[in-house]
Design a protein around this motif. Structure first.
Motif, PDB file in Angstrom:
ATOM      1  N   LEU A 281      -3.597   7.368   5.657  1.00 46.12           N
ATOM      2  CA  LEU A 281      -3.024   7.352   6.998  1.00 46.12           C
ATOM      3  C   LEU A 281      -3.826   6.463   7.928  1.00 46.12           C
ATOM      4  CD1 LEU A 281      -0.578   8.927   7.856  1.00 46.12           C
ATOM      5  CD2 LEU A 281      -2.069  10.677   8.788  1.00 46.12           C
ATOM      6  N   VAL A 282      -5.151   6.610   7.830  1.00 42.78           N
ATOM      7  CA  VAL A 282      -6.022   5.797   8.676  1.00 42.78           C
ATOM      8  C   VAL A 282      -5.804   4.313   8.362  1.00 42.78           C
ATOM      9  CG1 VAL A 282      -8.432   5.192   9.117  1.00 42.78           C
ATOM     10  CG2 VAL A 282      -7.727   7.590   9.052  1.00 42.78           C
ATOM     11  N   GLY A 283      -5.671   4.014   7.049  1.00 36.58           N
ATOM     12  CA  GLY A 283      -5.394   2.633   6.662  1.00 36.58           C
ATOM     13  C   GLY A 283      -4.117   2.133   7.301  1.00 36.58           C
ATOM     14  N   SER A 284      -3.047   2.939   7.195  1.00 33.66           N
ATOM     15  CA  SER A 284      -1.762   2.534   7.764  1.00 33.66           C
ATOM     16  C   SER A 284      -1.896   2.281   9.258  1.00 33.66           C
ATOM     17  CB  SER A 284      -0.705   3.618   7.575  1.00 33.66           C
ATOM     18  OG  SER A 284      -0.609   4.004   6.248  1.00 33.66           O
TER      19      SER A 284
ATOM     20  N   ASN B 187       2.107   5.666   5.838  1.00 38.99           N
ATOM     21  CA  ASN B 187       2.458   5.847   4.436  1.00 38.99           C
ATOM     22  C   ASN B 187       3.513   6.934   4.238  1.00 38.99           C
ATOM     23  OD1 ASN B 187       2.117   6.875   1.613  1.00 38.99           O
ATOM     24  ND2 ASN B 187       0.762   5.088   1.615  1.00 38.99           N
ATOM     25  N   PHE B 188       4.602   6.552   3.583  1.00 41.47           N
ATOM     26  CA  PHE B 188       5.745   7.444   3.407  1.00 41.47           C
ATOM     27  C   PHE B 188       5.377   8.667   2.562  1.00 41.47           C
ATOM     28  CE2 PHE B 188       9.626   8.793   1.209  1.00 41.47           C
ATOM     29  CZ  PHE B 188      10.476   8.950   2.271  1.00 41.47           C
ATOM     30  N   LEU B 189       4.635   8.410   1.504  1.00 44.61           N
ATOM     31  CA  LEU B 189       4.239   9.501   0.608  1.00 44.61           C
ATOM     32  C   LEU B 189       3.413  10.536   1.365  1.00 44.61           C
ATOM     33  CD1 LEU B 189       4.108  10.448  -2.388  1.00 44.61           C
ATOM     34  CD2 LEU B 189       1.960   9.189  -2.550  1.00 44.61           C
TER      35      LEU B 189
ATOM     36  N   LEU C 244       0.828  -1.211   0.000  1.00 43.38           N
ATOM     37  CA  LEU C 244       0.000   0.000   0.000  1.00 43.38           C
ATOM     38  C   LEU C 244       0.860   1.257   0.000  1.00 43.38           C
ATOM     39  CD1 LEU C 244      -2.741  -1.084   2.554  1.00 43.38           C
ATOM     40  CD2 LEU C 244      -3.046  -0.700   0.103  1.00 43.38           C
ATOM     41  N   ASP C 245       2.095   1.133   0.466  1.00 45.75           N
ATOM     42  CA  ASP C 245       3.012   2.253   0.611  1.00 45.75           C
ATOM     43  C   ASP C 245       3.701   2.600  -0.708  1.00 45.75           C
ATOM     44  OD1 ASP C 245       3.560   3.868   2.758  1.00 45.75           O
ATOM     45  OD2 ASP C 245       5.577   3.081   2.994  1.00 45.75           O
TER      46      ASP C 245
ATOM     47  N   ILE D 209       4.320   3.844  14.984  1.00 42.12           N
ATOM     48  CA  ILE D 209       3.150   4.290  14.202  1.00 42.12           C
ATOM     49  C   ILE D 209       3.564   5.139  12.995  1.00 42.12           C
ATOM     50  CG2 ILE D 209       1.080   5.742  14.291  1.00 42.12           C
ATOM     51  CD1 ILE D 209       0.514   4.482  17.014  1.00 42.12           C
ATOM     52  N   PRO D 210       4.351   6.192  13.168  1.00 45.00           N
ATOM     53  CA  PRO D 210       4.764   6.918  11.952  1.00 45.00           C
ATOM     54  C   PRO D 210       5.637   6.058  11.039  1.00 45.00           C
ATOM     55  CG  PRO D 210       5.757   7.878  13.917  1.00 45.00           C
ATOM     56  CD  PRO D 210       4.789   6.855  14.385  1.00 45.00           C
TER      57      PRO D 210
END
Ligand SMILES: Nc1ncnc2c1ncn2[C@@H]1O[C@H](COP(=O)(O)OP(=O)(O)OP(=O)(O)O)[C@@H](O)[C@H]1O
Ligand SMILES: [Mg+2]
Lengths: 293, 385, 308
Positions: A271-274, C142-144, A230-231, C137-138
């Motif tokens: 972000l919420v997904g992550s 997502n990196f983007l 996903l990233d 967590i960070p």
């Protein structure tokens, strides 16, 4: 017990006051630094989330709170398509990579054979190779392979979701294998011997003893694979074709054209997904600790 | 699956050659194990070196030796976790040397217990029966039976982690015994327990073995454990078998310096052979000792400290006893006995340790006293090396 | 009867018979086990050979090809021209910039992360677990998106700039500069530094520090002579984990960088996407970056690093 483990807890340290006092000063500096680091890590995320509820067209100017951009996001067909693509790619590539990576981890950790070191290297390379190199490699590979197939058979394949999935499996195998291996290494080999001693054949020993005990590792590896898939933006950008945009590729492309509040909303969605995935893997790793080893 | 039941079906007689006397429970012939050395050019390590050994049915048999002597490797070859480089391994006459562990009629109690952490006590114990395809009712019955045997009633639903070390030990034992193995292999099963518990478990284990009548092959590096529990002991060193015998025979008649030294405390005296039943010590005193060594060659004689007695040298000598004269150098009070270190008068290199009981009526000495150290000639044994 | 018994064993003189196995007979069984292990791994290896090793080889092959006038790749004219171009002044400028941005990023990460990881490793176990989660967590986010957050913050009308203006600092432009890129890289890869450092420091036996203090070392000496050397593997691992992706960065300079902050990653991408593409040259650049990366990774494994 170490003095360091009881910051500020006067009790046992009082007698050593001369020793403890400068420690406390250092401790305070360290604690201050820690808060700064956490602020550094979280502030941008918090600002992003807050501004995603901003009604204004212009990203940086706060007018009033609204869900306007979330509404637009869910109404935007391209965003929704990209989201669907991302989820599809992530699930398929994770499923395949989890099976292959677990097998590779088992093969590495539980057996000895010739050529193993070469495979070990092959397994590590995708982990340390920069994204951009991997992206270039796979792009050239698919272009070249599809050309050859066309020359040989007259069938024209083109890049799309399939190629993204193939690419994601190719780096995720290694990550799953890494996690599973670590779990296997911590597993007492005598357990598998005990199973064999108790008349289990190889399959039964794997099914009844090895697999349940490495399951948290397998789940952890799968969650990591899901996250990485996903990233990924670089590799997907290179090996995707028209109409097969994933969500990060969409965001990346949109960013090139300029910042819009819509991207804020999409970002918060990602972000919420992550964060959901992090929480899941935390739950898994808690299970890992409690199921012993 | 079916192979398992076949291999386990017959009692010992089924596969033993007819006409032969009852086959040994475990017979090792020329069993050797070489491991490839670490690194490319390294020599292979010979962990077990051409061992010949027969263990009788129903015996409590111990493999005893220092760390790294090959005990575990020997046991693992009997269990099937390791295959021999050369030699033959038979269980009740049936060659099993190259069989996988699940096709051998033996079970193992692991040093670390190797209990399955994700299963309850009952599931752990039932595992072997399930793998053999024993039906559910029978499994339940046998599990209950063996839980009674090791006194784990009420703990069936627990996980191994929720048990004490001693209880885990019993689960490991039950998990093996429930299969009615022909031979039970135990690798330092008490090694992880504290001293007190270990002593209780030693007694329990021995009683259990007598009750179920299964052959036990027991690996330990604790000589006291081996001496108190075993019917016979095999002493190993450097992958070789040095001596096999009853605890009494091993203790009283060690054949080599290593065995004499490894088991208990001992005095080693060096003498020169005079004839087949006499030798002369360094200080010139003659002693009676049975030896087949040539006249004039050196012989090492082992005598346990508690076989020696101290006497005032002014006392008349007892002709039935051999003796050396010396001087007490140091004494150590042990409570029930006192240890005396004695240096021989004519030969300061000859030092003898005497353990003399503290019962009333026994003569006592202090450092510097002249003494006569005496012993029954039958308590001295000549060593092979 | 069971299939297991070799015939010689049924001889009646079993008690005295010589060994039935010749020396080395266990090898068959061991070979079978080896073969089994190989077969278990085979599908994965086949996959990696097909979709990783082969692509790698193709890049190397392409780096020796040439570019036609219209931008297509000519696979008939093999030469070293693309490698020759690696010493062009533009390439050198970009490589040099990538090198110092990556180095500075690594150093800044180390400076922030070391005291942080030290602090973390000296907390009581309960607090430590919570703080570690807060770092993770960070790390997993997502990196983007995380990079994008800085684009927003640093933007001309973004909150950061407004904050600076509010306190009277005007005209600070971070976005679209190498400094902006570095902020993004530090932010993106800081957890890569924290985690190995934390792992190294957490393993460290704090009674060693106490022993040093007992032997008359000052707090600073104890740190310098005991803690620092013992945490070196973590320092090396973290540094390489930050350096490698920073050196080949593509996303961060694209989002936070400007004209003067192109890095190798974006420069390579430019050779494949868009009108000015030159695949052989891009391939040569990729091979070069791969070589640098391999050297760094070898150093990492030498230093005893194993996992992330
Ligand atoms: N898998 C192996 N590979 C290489 N060498 C081995 C292996 N297993 C055992 N050895 C070697 O074989 C020798 C005998 O080992 P073994 O484990 O049988 O000793 P042990 O008598 O059980 O010792 P301990 O009392 O310490 O358990 C040792 O030198 C050991 O290093
Ligand atoms: Mg052992």
């Amino acid at each position: 017990m170490s003095v360091l483990e009881m910051p500020g807890a006067g009790g046992p340290d009082v007698a050593e006051d001369s020793l403890a006092r400068p420690r406390r000063a250092v401790d305070r500096v360290l604690a201050g630094n820690a808060w700064l680091v956490f602020a550094f890590l979280y502030l941008p995320i918090v600002v992003l989330i807050v501004y995603s509820f901003n009604d204004n067209q212009r990203v940086g100017i706060w007018t009033e709170a609204s869900l306007r951009w979330y509404g637009e996001m869910f109404g935007n067909a391209r965003v929704m398509d990209a989201l669907r693509n991302s989820i599809l790619v992530a699930i398929v590539s994770t499923a395949v990579a989890t099976v292959l990576g677990t097998a590779a981890g088992l093969s590495m950790e539980r057996y000895r054979y010739r050529g193993q070191r070469a495979f070990d290297g092959l397994l590590y390379l995708p982990v340390i190779i920069p994204d951009i190199t991997m992206a270039v490699m796979l792009l050239l590979f698919f272009v070249q392979t599809f050309d050859l197939i066309f020359l040989a058979t007259g069938i024209q394949f083109s890049r799309g979701l399939g190629t993204i999935m193939l690419a994601h499996v190719s780096f995720n195998i290694s990550f799953v294998a890494l996690v599973v291996r670590a779990r296997l290494a911590g597993l007492d080999g005598a357990l598998e011997e005990a199973a064999a001693d108790l008349y289990a054949n190889r399959w039964q020993a794997f099914r009844r003893v090895t697999l349940p005990l490495i399951a948290p590792g397998v789940a952890g590896g799968a969650l990591l694979a899901l996250t990485l898939s996903l990233d990924d933006v670089v590799i997907a950008e290179f090996v995707s074709g028209a109409g097969s945009t994933t969500l990060p590729v969409y965001v990346f492309g949109a960013l090139r054209r300029g910042v819009t509040p819509l991207i804020n909303a999409v970002s918060v969605l990602m972000l919420v997904g992550s964060i959901l995935l992090v929480l899941m893997s935390l739950a898994v790793s808690r299970g890992r600790e409690s199921s012993g080893g | 699956m079916s192979d398992v039941s076949v291999a386990r079906s017959g009692p010992s007689g089924a596969t033993a050659p007819e006409g032969a006397e009852r086959a040994a429970a475990v017979a090792l012939h020329g069993v050797t194990k070489r491991f490839p050395g670490a690194g490319k050019a390294a020599e292979p390590v010979t962990a077990v070196d051409a061992i010949d050994l027969e263990i009788a049915d129903g015996e409590f048999f111990s493999l005893l030796g220092p760390s790294g002597c090959g005990k575990t490797t020997t046991l693992r070859m009997i269990a099937g976790f390791e295959y021999p480089t050369a030699g033959s391994i038979r269980i009740f006459g049936e060659e099993v040397g190259l069989e996988p562990p699940n096709k051998r009629p033996v079970n193992t109690v692991f040093q670390s217990y190797a209990l399955f952490p994700h299963m309850t006590v009952a599931d752990n114990i039932a595992f072997g029966l399930q793998m053999q395809g024993v039906d559910r009712a029978e499994t339940t019955r046998r599990v209950a039976e063996v839980i009674d045997l090791v006194q784990l009633q009420g703990r069936e639903a627990r996980r191994p982690k929720q048990l004490s070390g001693g209880q885990q030990q019993r689960v490991a034992l039950a998990r093996a015994l429930v299969n009615h193995p022909k031979v039970l292999l135990l690798d330092e099963p008490l090694g992880a327990l504290d001293l007190k518990l270990r002593q209780t478990m030693q007694v329990e284990l021995k009683q259990l073995q007598e009750r179920v009548g299964i052959t036990f092959v027991y690996v330990t590096h604790d000589q006291e454990e081996a001496l108190t529990m075993s019917d016979r002991i095999a002493v190993m060193d450097g992958g070789r078998l040095l001596q096999v015998g009853t605890p009494q025979a091993i203790y009283d008649r060690p054949r080599t310096r290593f065995v004499a030294d490894f088991i208990g405390d001992t005095n080693l005296l060096t003498g020169t052979v005079v004839d087949a039943s006499t030798a002369r010590l360094g200080d010139g005193s003659p002693i009676r000792i049975e030896t087949d060594r040539a006249e004039g060659s050196t012989v090492t004689v082992a005598i346990r400290p508690e076989q020696l007695g101290l006497r005032d040298p002014d006392h008349p000598r007892d002709p039935a006893l051999d003796a050396v004269h010396g001087r007490v150098e140091r004494l150590t009070f042990l409570g029930n006995a006192t240890l005396y270190d004695v240096v021989a008068d004519n030969d300061p290199t000859l030092r003898i340790r005497v353990r003399q009981g503290n019962a009333p009526g026994i003569e006592h000495f202090t450092a510097g006293d002249a003494v006569r150290v005496r012993w029954m000639p039958s308590s001295a044994s000549a060593l092979d090396d | 009867m069971s299939t297991t018994v070799p015939p010689p064993d049924v001889q009646p003189d079993f008690d005295t018979s010589p060994p039935v196995h010749g020396a080395g007979l266990e090898r068959d069984a061991e070979k079978a086990a080896s073969r089994r292990g190989f077969l278990v791994g085979l599908p994965s290896y086949a996959y990696l050979v097909a979709f990783f090793a082969t692509p790698l080889l193709i890049v190397v092959v392409y780096s020796f090809a040439s570019r036609s006038v219209r931008g297509a790749t000519v696979l008939t004219d093999w030469n070293l021209r693309s490698y020759g171009r690696l010493t062009d002044s533009l390439v050198l400028t970009i490589a040099w910039r990538s090198l110092w941005i990556a180095t500075l990023t690594t150093l800044v990460c180390l400076l922030i992360a070391y005291p942080f990881a030290y602090y973390l490793s000296t907390r009581p176990a309960r607090i430590r677990a919570v703080l570690l989660v807060l770092v993770m967590i960070p790390f997993w986010s997502n990196f983007l998106v995380r990079t994008y957050a800085w684009r927003m913050l640093l933007g001309g009308d973004g909150p950061f700039t407004r904050l600076l203006e509010a306190v009277g600092i005007d005209g600070v432009q971070l976005l679209f500069t190498p400094t902006g890129v570095m902020v993004g890289l530090v932010y993106g890869y800081l957890p890569f530094m924290i985690l190995p450092l934390y792992a190294a420091l957490e393993r460290l036996d704090h009674s060693l520090v106490e022993a040093a203090r007992d032997l008359y070392a000052s707090g600073w000496q104890a740190f310098w002579k005991v803690t620092w050397p013992l945490s070196r593997p973590g320092v090396i691992a973290g540094s390489i984990l930050v350096f490698i992706p920073s050196f080949g960065a593509y996303v961060t300079p694209e989002i936070l960088g400007g004209r003067g902050s192109t890095m190798l990653g974006s420069y390579i991408a430019r050779q494949f996407i868009g009108s000015a593409s030159d695949w052989p040259f891009g391939s040569a650049l990729s091979v070069a970056i791969l070589v640098v990366m391999m050297i760094a990774a070898t150093a990492y494994f030498r230093a005893g690093g194993k996992n992330l």
